[in-house]
Design a protein around this motif. Structure first.
Motif, PDB file in Angstrom:
ATOM      1  N   ARG A 147      55.704  42.316  38.940  1.00 46.22           N
ATOM      2  CA  ARG A 147      54.327  42.749  39.528  1.00 46.22           C
ATOM      3  C   ARG A 147      53.311  43.107  38.682  1.00 46.22           C
ATOM      4  O   ARG A 147      53.644  43.507  37.676  1.00 46.22           O
ATOM      5  N   TYR A 148      52.062  42.659  39.079  1.00 47.05           N
ATOM      6  CA  TYR A 148      51.038  43.031  38.088  1.00 47.05           C
ATOM      7  C   TYR A 148      50.062  43.899  38.815  1.00 47.05           C
ATOM      8  O   TYR A 148      49.965  43.974  39.968  1.00 47.05           O
ATOM      9  N   ASP A 149      49.323  44.860  37.770  1.00 44.65           N
ATOM     10  CA  ASP A 149      48.348  45.930  38.306  1.00 44.65           C
ATOM     11  C   ASP A 149      47.095  45.507  38.499  1.00 44.65           C
ATOM     12  O   ASP A 149      46.195  46.163  39.053  1.00 44.65           O
ATOM     13  N   GLU A 150      46.618  44.559  37.564  1.00 42.39           N
ATOM     14  CA  GLU A 150      45.334  44.130  37.395  1.00 42.39           C
ATOM     15  C   GLU A 150      45.050  42.832  37.431  1.00 42.39           C
ATOM     16  O   GLU A 150      45.954  42.005  36.877  1.00 42.39           O
ATOM     17  N   ILE A 151      44.116  42.193  38.187  1.00 45.74           N
ATOM     18  CA  ILE A 151      43.862  40.950  38.020  1.00 45.74           C
ATOM     19  C   ILE A 151      42.573  40.617  37.534  1.00 45.74           C
ATOM     20  O   ILE A 151      41.713  41.224  38.150  1.00 45.74           O
ATOM     21  N   LYS A 152      42.184  39.586  36.743  1.00 46.96           N
ATOM     22  CA  LYS A 152      41.047  39.465  36.100  1.00 46.96           C
ATOM     23  C   LYS A 152      40.650  37.851  36.130  1.00 46.96           C
ATOM     24  O   LYS A 152      41.623  37.062  35.787  1.00 46.96           O
ATOM     25  N   CYS A 153      39.545  37.582  36.718  1.00 42.07           N
ATOM     26  CA  CYS A 153      39.088  36.166  36.812  1.00 42.07           C
ATOM     27  C   CYS A 153      38.107  35.752  35.730  1.00 42.07           C
ATOM     28  O   CYS A 153      37.089  36.632  35.232  1.00 42.07           O
ATOM     29  N   ASN A 154      38.160  34.317  35.186  1.00 43.50           N
ATOM     30  CA  ASN A 154      37.406  33.758  34.507  1.00 43.50           C
ATOM     31  C   ASN A 154      37.149  34.751  33.194  1.00 43.50           C
ATOM     32  O   ASN A 154      35.968  35.161  32.888  1.00 43.50           O
ATOM     33  N   VAL A 155      38.123  35.116  32.311  1.00 40.04           N
ATOM     34  CA  VAL A 155      38.132  36.009  31.270  1.00 40.04           C
ATOM     35  C   VAL A 155      37.811  35.131  29.976  1.00 40.04           C
ATOM     36  O   VAL A 155      38.562  34.262  29.769  1.00 40.04           O
ATOM     37  N   LEU A 156      36.948  35.599  29.346  1.00 37.96           N
ATOM     38  CA  LEU A 156      36.542  34.726  27.741  1.00 37.96           C
ATOM     39  C   LEU A 156      37.353  35.617  26.751  1.00 37.96           C
ATOM     40  O   LEU A 156      37.551  36.779  26.817  1.00 37.96           O
TER      41      LEU A 156
END
Length: 158
Positions: free
Chosen positions: A110-119
Protein backbone atom coordinates in the motif's frame (compact mmCIF):
# COMPACT_ATOMS: atom_id res chain seq x y z
CA UNK A 1 38.64 6.40 -140.72
CA UNK A 2 36.71 8.54 -143.07
CA UNK A 3 34.62 11.59 -142.31
CA UNK A 4 31.33 9.75 -142.25
CA UNK A 5 32.56 7.25 -139.73
CA UNK A 6 34.10 10.00 -137.74
CA UNK A 7 30.87 12.00 -137.83
CA UNK A 8 28.90 8.93 -136.72
CA UNK A 9 31.33 8.31 -133.93
CA UNK A 10 31.14 11.92 -132.84
CA UNK A 11 27.38 11.91 -133.15
CA UNK A 12 27.25 8.75 -130.97
CA UNK A 13 29.57 10.33 -128.48
CA UNK A 14 27.47 13.52 -128.36
CA UNK A 15 24.31 11.45 -128.02
CA UNK A 16 25.93 9.43 -125.18
CA UNK A 17 27.01 12.64 -123.48
CA UNK A 18 23.49 14.05 -123.89
CA UNK A 19 22.05 10.88 -122.37
CA UNK A 20 24.62 11.08 -119.60
CA UNK A 21 23.69 14.73 -118.93
CA UNK A 22 20.00 13.79 -118.92
CA UNK A 23 20.68 10.89 -116.57
CA UNK A 24 22.81 13.16 -114.38
CA UNK A 25 20.01 15.76 -114.32
CA UNK A 26 17.49 13.05 -113.28
CA UNK A 27 19.88 11.85 -110.61
CA UNK A 28 20.42 15.41 -109.37
CA UNK A 29 16.65 15.95 -109.28
CA UNK A 30 16.15 12.69 -107.39
CA UNK A 31 18.89 13.67 -104.92
CA UNK A 32 17.31 17.10 -104.38
CA UNK A 33 13.88 15.51 -103.90
CA UNK A 34 15.38 12.94 -101.54
CA UNK A 35 17.25 15.67 -99.63
CA UNK A 36 14.07 17.78 -99.42
CA UNK A 37 12.14 14.76 -98.18
CA UNK A 38 14.91 13.97 -95.71
CA UNK A 39 14.96 17.59 -94.52
CA UNK A 40 11.18 17.51 -94.03
CA UNK A 41 11.41 14.21 -92.12
CA UNK A 42 14.23 15.62 -89.98
CA UNK A 43 12.16 18.73 -89.27
CA UNK A 44 9.15 16.56 -88.35
CA UNK A 45 11.39 14.47 -86.08
CA UNK A 46 12.79 17.59 -84.36
CA UNK A 47 9.25 18.91 -83.86
CA UNK A 48 8.12 15.54 -82.51
CA UNK A 49 11.13 15.43 -80.17
CA UNK A 50 10.41 18.97 -78.97
CA UNK A 51 6.75 18.09 -78.39
CA UNK A 52 7.71 14.89 -76.57
CA UNK A 53 10.24 16.76 -74.42
CA UNK A 54 7.58 19.32 -73.55
CA UNK A 55 5.12 16.55 -72.64
CA UNK A 56 7.77 14.86 -70.48
CA UNK A 57 8.55 18.14 -68.68
CA UNK A 58 4.84 18.82 -68.13
CA UNK A 59 4.30 15.26 -66.92
CA UNK A 60 7.31 15.52 -64.58
CA UNK A 61 6.06 18.83 -63.20
CA UNK A 62 2.62 17.29 -62.62
CA UNK A 63 4.18 14.24 -60.95
CA UNK A 64 6.38 16.47 -58.76
CA UNK A 65 3.33 18.48 -57.75
CA UNK A 66 1.38 15.31 -56.96
CA UNK A 67 4.31 13.98 -54.90
CA UNK A 68 4.51 17.22 -52.94
CA UNK A 69 0.77 17.04 -52.26
CA UNK A 70 1.09 13.41 -51.20
CA UNK A 71 3.99 14.30 -48.88
CA UNK A 72 1.88 17.08 -47.31
CA UNK A 73 -0.99 14.63 -46.82
CA UNK A 74 1.31 11.99 -45.34
CA UNK A 75 2.81 14.58 -42.99
CA UNK A 76 -0.70 15.52 -41.90
CA UNK A 77 -1.64 11.86 -41.36
CA UNK A 78 1.56 11.45 -39.33
CA UNK A 79 0.61 14.46 -37.20
CA UNK A 80 -2.87 13.06 -36.66
CA UNK A 81 -1.56 9.61 -35.77
CA UNK A 82 1.04 11.16 -33.46
CA UNK A 83 -1.71 13.16 -31.75
CA UNK A 84 -3.80 10.01 -31.38
CA UNK A 85 -0.80 8.22 -29.85
CA UNK A 86 -0.18 11.09 -27.43
CA UNK A 87 -3.85 11.27 -26.50
CA UNK A 88 -4.02 7.50 -26.03
CA UNK A 89 -0.92 7.63 -23.81
CA UNK A 90 -2.30 10.51 -21.73
CA UNK A 91 -5.62 8.72 -21.39
CA UNK A 92 -3.89 5.52 -20.23
CA UNK A 93 -1.71 7.44 -17.74
CA UNK A 94 -4.76 9.22 -16.31
CA UNK A 95 -6.68 5.94 -16.10
CA UNK A 96 -3.86 4.28 -14.12
CA UNK A 97 -3.35 7.34 -11.92
CA UNK A 98 -7.07 7.50 -11.15
CA UNK A 99 -7.10 3.80 -10.33
CA UNK A 100 -4.15 4.18 -7.94
CA UNK A 101 -5.79 7.19 -6.28
CA UNK A 102 -8.87 5.09 -5.59
CA UNK A 103 -6.85 2.06 -4.46
CA UNK A 104 -3.15 2.91 -3.84
CA UNK A 105 -1.98 -0.71 -3.82
CA UNK A 106 0.53 -2.39 -6.13
CA UNK A 107 1.03 -6.08 -5.52
CA UNK A 108 0.65 -6.36 -1.74
CA UNK A 109 2.15 -2.98 -0.95
CA UNK A 110 0.00 0.00 0.00
CA UNK A 111 1.25 3.48 -0.88
CA UNK A 112 0.51 6.77 0.83
CA UNK A 113 1.29 9.19 -1.97
CA UNK A 114 0.79 9.18 -5.75
CA UNK A 115 2.66 11.60 -8.05
CA UNK A 116 2.20 11.86 -11.79
CA UNK A 117 4.60 13.05 -14.50
CA UNK A 118 7.49 13.63 -12.13
CA UNK A 119 10.81 14.89 -13.50
CA UNK A 120 14.11 13.74 -11.99
CA UNK A 121 16.50 16.24 -10.38
CA UNK A 122 18.16 16.90 -13.77
CA UNK A 123 14.80 17.61 -15.39
CA UNK A 124 15.62 15.15 -18.19
CA UNK A 125 13.78 11.99 -17.19
CA UNK A 126 10.05 11.84 -16.59
CA UNK A 127 8.30 9.18 -14.55
CA UNK A 128 4.66 8.62 -15.48
CA UNK A 129 3.51 7.60 -11.98
CA UNK A 130 5.38 7.35 -8.68
CA UNK A 131 3.82 5.49 -5.76
CA UNK A 132 5.47 6.41 -2.46
CA UNK A 133 5.24 5.18 1.13
CA UNK A 134 7.65 5.35 4.08
CA UNK A 135 9.73 2.36 2.97
CA UNK A 136 9.44 2.03 -0.83
CA UNK A 137 8.87 3.76 -4.13
CA UNK A 138 7.21 2.14 -7.14
CA UNK A 139 7.79 3.51 -10.62
CA UNK A 140 4.91 2.95 -13.03
CA UNK A 141 5.62 3.58 -16.71
CA UNK A 142 2.47 3.42 -18.79
CA UNK A 143 2.93 2.04 -22.31
CA UNK A 144 0.37 1.21 -24.95
CA UNK A 145 2.66 -1.61 -26.03
CA UNK A 146 5.76 -2.42 -24.02
CA UNK A 147 8.95 -3.38 -25.82
CA UNK A 148 11.92 -5.13 -24.19
CA UNK A 149 14.00 -1.97 -24.82
CA UNK A 150 11.50 0.06 -22.76
CA UNK A 151 12.03 -2.31 -19.81
CA UNK A 152 15.83 -2.17 -20.21
CA UNK A 153 15.72 1.66 -20.28
CA UNK A 154 13.56 1.71 -17.17
CA UNK A 155 15.84 -0.63 -15.25
CA UNK A 156 19.18 0.80 -16.41
CA UNK A 157 18.54 4.51 -16.87
CA UNK A 158 15.68 5.40 -14.57
Amino acid sequence: MDNTQFDKMMQGMFQGMAELRESQAKTDLQLRESQTKSDLESQKLREFQAETSLQIRESQAKTDSQLQELERKLDRVGEILGSIGINTGLFAERLFASSFKENPVLGETRYDEIKCNVLDSNGKTEYDILLINGSSVAIVEVKYKAHPKDIEDLLEKK
